[in-house]
Design a protein around this motif. Structure first.
Motif, PDB file in Angstrom:
ATOM      1  N   SER A 157       0.833  -1.205   0.000  1.00  0.00           N
ATOM      2  CA  SER A 157       0.000   0.000   0.000  1.00  0.00           C
ATOM      3  C   SER A 157       0.868   1.256   0.000  1.00  0.00           C
ATOM      4  CB  SER A 157      -0.945   0.003   1.203  1.00  0.00           C
ATOM      5  OG  SER A 157      -0.217  -0.035   2.423  1.00  0.00           O
ATOM      6  N   ALA A 199       2.811   1.345  -3.501  1.00  0.00           N
ATOM      7  CA  ALA A 199       1.920   1.696  -4.599  1.00  0.00           C
ATOM      8  C   ALA A 199       1.609   3.193  -4.601  1.00  0.00           C
ATOM      9  CB  ALA A 199       0.625   0.889  -4.511  1.00  0.00           C
ATOM     10  N   ALA A 200       1.433   3.778  -3.419  1.00  0.00           N
ATOM     11  CA  ALA A 200       1.187   5.225  -3.339  1.00  0.00           C
ATOM     12  C   ALA A 200       2.364   6.002  -3.905  1.00  0.00           C
ATOM     13  CB  ALA A 200       0.928   5.629  -1.892  1.00  0.00           C
ATOM     14  N   THR A 201       3.581   5.538  -3.592  1.00  0.00           N
ATOM     15  CA  THR A 201       4.783   6.183  -4.125  1.00  0.00           C
ATOM     16  C   THR A 201       4.825   6.069  -5.643  1.00  0.00           C
ATOM     17  OG1 THR A 201       5.995   5.649  -2.103  1.00  0.00           O
ATOM     18  CG2 THR A 201       7.298   6.172  -4.060  1.00  0.00           C
ATOM     19  N   CYS A 202       4.484   4.902  -6.159  1.00  0.00           N
ATOM     20  CA  CYS A 202       4.518   4.677  -7.603  1.00  0.00           C
ATOM     21  C   CYS A 202       3.481   5.530  -8.328  1.00  0.00           C
ATOM     22  CB  CYS A 202       4.278   3.207  -7.911  1.00  0.00           C
ATOM     23  SG  CYS A 202       5.535   2.104  -7.257  1.00  0.00           S
ATOM     24  N   ALA A 203       2.312   5.666  -7.725  1.00  0.00           N
ATOM     25  CA  ALA A 203       1.238   6.428  -8.368  1.00  0.00           C
ATOM     26  C   ALA A 203       1.615   7.891  -8.542  1.00  0.00           C
ATOM     27  CB  ALA A 203      -0.041   6.309  -7.551  1.00  0.00           C
ATOM     28  N   VAL A 204       2.381   8.428  -7.612  1.00  0.00           N
ATOM     29  CA  VAL A 204       2.734   9.844  -7.666  1.00  0.00           C
ATOM     30  C   VAL A 204       4.012  10.084  -8.460  1.00  0.00           C
ATOM     31  CG1 VAL A 204       3.366  11.857  -6.280  1.00  0.00           C
ATOM     32  CG2 VAL A 204       1.573  10.314  -5.485  1.00  0.00           C
ATOM     33  N   ASP A 263       6.191   7.393 -10.047  1.00  0.00           N
ATOM     34  CA  ASP A 263       6.540   6.431 -11.087  1.00  0.00           C
ATOM     35  C   ASP A 263       8.056   6.202 -11.160  1.00  0.00           C
ATOM     36  OD1 ASP A 263       6.250   4.647 -13.190  1.00  0.00           O
ATOM     37  OD2 ASP A 263       6.314   6.226 -14.720  1.00  0.00           O
ATOM     38  N   MET A 276      -0.738  -1.803  -9.265  1.00  0.00           N
ATOM     39  CA  MET A 276      -0.324  -0.788 -10.228  1.00  0.00           C
ATOM     40  C   MET A 276      -0.194  -1.391 -11.629  1.00  0.00           C
ATOM     41  SD  MET A 276      -0.204   1.808  -8.310  1.00  0.00           S
ATOM     42  CE  MET A 276       0.402   2.944  -9.582  1.00  0.00           C
ATOM     43  N   THR A 287       1.570  -0.199 -14.038  1.00  0.00           N
ATOM     44  CA  THR A 287       2.979  -0.080 -14.437  1.00  0.00           C
ATOM     45  C   THR A 287       3.824  -0.138 -13.162  1.00  0.00           C
ATOM     46  OG1 THR A 287       2.788   2.338 -14.377  1.00  0.00           O
ATOM     47  CG2 THR A 287       2.510   1.248 -16.514  1.00  0.00           C
ATOM     48  N   ALA A 288       4.099  -1.337 -12.716  1.00  0.00           N
ATOM     49  CA  ALA A 288       4.829  -1.519 -11.462  1.00  0.00           C
ATOM     50  C   ALA A 288       6.331  -1.388 -11.690  1.00  0.00           C
ATOM     51  CB  ALA A 288       4.515  -2.889 -10.869  1.00  0.00           C
TER      52      ALA A 288
END
Length: 389
Positions: free
Chosen positions: A305, A308-313, A315, A345, A347-348
Motif C-alpha cells: 500500500s 503503490a502510493a509512491t509509484c502512483a505519484v 513512477d 499498479m 505499471t509496477a
C-alpha cells in the motif's frame, strides 16, 4: 550611454578558473598542466598559473611525472588529501559507528562503540566522532563536516522533524560542522554510488528498520520537499487504519500501524513466531519456509500500500528495500512485494534489495560529508576573490 566599467574582473576570472581547476582535480584525479589546459580550454600559461596558485594554497601538490613519447617529462599534480577531513556516523540499535575520511573520500579511521547499557547515547556518538578523528590523527578543527543519520518522520511529541531537533542537539555537542539527514536519504546516496542504484537516475528507497521512511532520488538529486518532510510514510493515510486528525494529527499512525515493529511482532506471534524484534520475526518466518509464508504474504500486502502510493505519484524506475527488516526478509519478501505491487499498479517498478549491506547509512553519511566539504572548499576560492568597491 556607455556601459559601466567594474574593477576587479581579472580577480574574479582567476577565482573562476581556480574553482574549475580544483573541481577537476577532485573529480578527475591527478593531472599535468597540459591536461588541465585541455580540459578547461585555458592557455598553457594560464593553466600553469592556476596550478601555481592552487599549489601555493596547499590544495594540490606534485605527485609524480608523466613521460610523453617525445620531449621532457611533465609534472603531475593531485589533491592534497589532508586539506580537509569529514566524519560520517551511523547510529544502530546497539552501537554507533563513526568513520573519518579525507577530502578524496579515502577512509582514515573508523570506530564502533556500544550503546548497550549506556545512559547517554548522545555522549556515545560524540565520543565516537572524536575517536574516529583521533584514529586518523586528525584534530577536530580540521574536520569540516560531520554527517549523522537520523530516523525518518515527524516526532509525535513535538510535531517537528527529528532531524531539526537532532541538529540543534548535535551542534551544541560538536559544533556548527554537524549536518543531520535521514537514514533513508543516506542509504540512497550509498546505493547510488556503489549499490543497486548505480546508473539509475530516478528511484525510491524504502528504509524498513527501527523506523520506516522513504528516500526519493529524482534525476540524480534527492527530493526533500518544501520542509524536508518528503518520504514521511508515517503520515500516509491507508484504508482500514485510523488516520489521526485535529489535535491527534501529531501522532504517528496510518501506514506505520500496519508495518511498525509491534505490528509485525504481533502478526508473527499470531502465526507461531514470537520474537523480540520485527527483524527477528521476519527472519524466523523466512527460515521456516512454507510454514512462515503467511507472515511474509501479509507483510508484503501491507507494504504494498505504501509502495503503490509512491509509484502512483512519482513512477520511479526502481524501488529498493533497505534496513534491517528488509534484509531479514531478503529475496522471499522482495518477490512477494513485487507481486503485490504489480496487482495494484498497471505499471509496477522493479522491486529489489539494496546491495550495500554493511553500514549503508555510514557509507552514505561519509559520501554526503565529502561532497559538502568539497563544495565548501570550492566556495572558499570564490570568497578569496576581492569584492568590488
Amino acid at each position: 550611454m556607455s556601459a559601466p566599467i567594474f574593477p576587479g574582473v581579472p580577480q574574479f576570472l582567476r577565482a573562476h578558473n581556480d574553482r574549475n581547476a580544483l573541481d577537476l582535480f577532485l573529480n578527475q584525479g591527478p593531472l599535468t598542466r597540459g591536461e588541465l589546459g585541455e580540459l578547461t580550454g585555458l592557455s598553457k600559461m594560464t593553466a600553469g598559473q592556476v596550478v601555481d596558485r592552487l599549489e601555493g594554497r596547499g590544495l594540490i601538490r606534485r605527485v609524480g611525472e608523466k613521460a610523453p613519447r617525445r620531449g621532457p617529462a611533465s609534472a603531475v599534480y593531485g589533491i592534497v588529501p589532508s586539506s580537509s577531513f569529514v566524519v560520517g556516523v551511523e547510529v544502530g540499535p546497539k552501537s554507533v559507528v563513526a568513520a573519518c575520511a579525507d577530502i578524496t573520500g579515502s577512509l582514515a579511521g573508523q570506530v564502533e562503540l556500544s550503546t548497550v547499557d549506556s545512559g547517554d547515547s548522545d555522549d556515545v556518538v560524540a565520543r565516537a566522532v572524536v575517536r574516529a578523528a583521533g584514529q586518523a590523527d586528525v584534530p577536530m578543527d580540521k574536520v569540516k563536516r560531520i554527517v549523522l543519520g537520523a530516523p525518518s518522520g515527524i516526532d509525535p511529541a513535538t510535531g517537528r522533524l527529528p532531524v531539526t531537533d537532532e541538529l540543534v542537539r548535535w551542534r551544541e555537542r560538536l559544533g556548527p560542522a554537524v549536518v543531520v539527514d535521514t537514514e533513508a536519504n543516506l542509504a540512497a546516496v550509498a546505493e547510488e554510488s556503489t549499490g543497486a542504484a548505480r546508473g539509475v537516475p530516478s528511484f525510491a528507497l524504502l528504509w524498513y528498520g527501527r523506523d520506516i521512511g522513504l528516500a526519493l532520488m529524482l534525476n540524480g538529486v534527492l527530493h526533500r520537499g518544501a520542509r524536508g518532510a518528503a518520504g514521511d510514510l508515517g503520515r500516509l493515510p491507508v484504508s482500514g487504519t485510523m488516520v489521526p486528525r485535529g489535535p491527534q494529527q501529531r501522532r504517528r499512525g496510518a501506514f506505520p500501524d500496519l508495518v511498525s515493529g509491534s505490528a509485525v511482532r504481533e502478526l508473527a506471534r499470531e502465526h507461531g513466531f514470537p520474537a523480540g524484534s520485527a527483524a527477528d520475526a521476519v527472519r524466523a518466518a523466512v527460515f521456516a519456509g512454507a510454514r512462515g509464508a503467511r507472515v511474509l504474504d501479509e507483510l508484503a500486502r501491507r507494504l504494498a500500500s505504501g509502495v503503490a502510493a509512491t509509484c502512483a505519484v512519482l513512477d520511479p524506475h526502481t524501488i529498493l528495500l533497505a534496513g534491517e527488516v528488509s534484509r531479514a526478509g531478503g529475496s522471499a519478501l522482495t518477490r512477494r512485494l513485487q507481486r503485490e505491487v504489480a496487482t495494484i499498479m498497471p505499471t509496477a517498478p522493479q522491486v529489489t534489495l539494496a546491495e550495500v549491506d554493511e553500514f549503508p547509512v555510514l557509507r552514505g553519511a561519509v559520501l554526503t560529508a565529502v561532497a559538502q566539504a568539497r563544495d565548501e572548499l570550492l566556495s572558499s576560492l570564490d570568497r578569496a576573490a576581492p569584492s568590488n568597491s
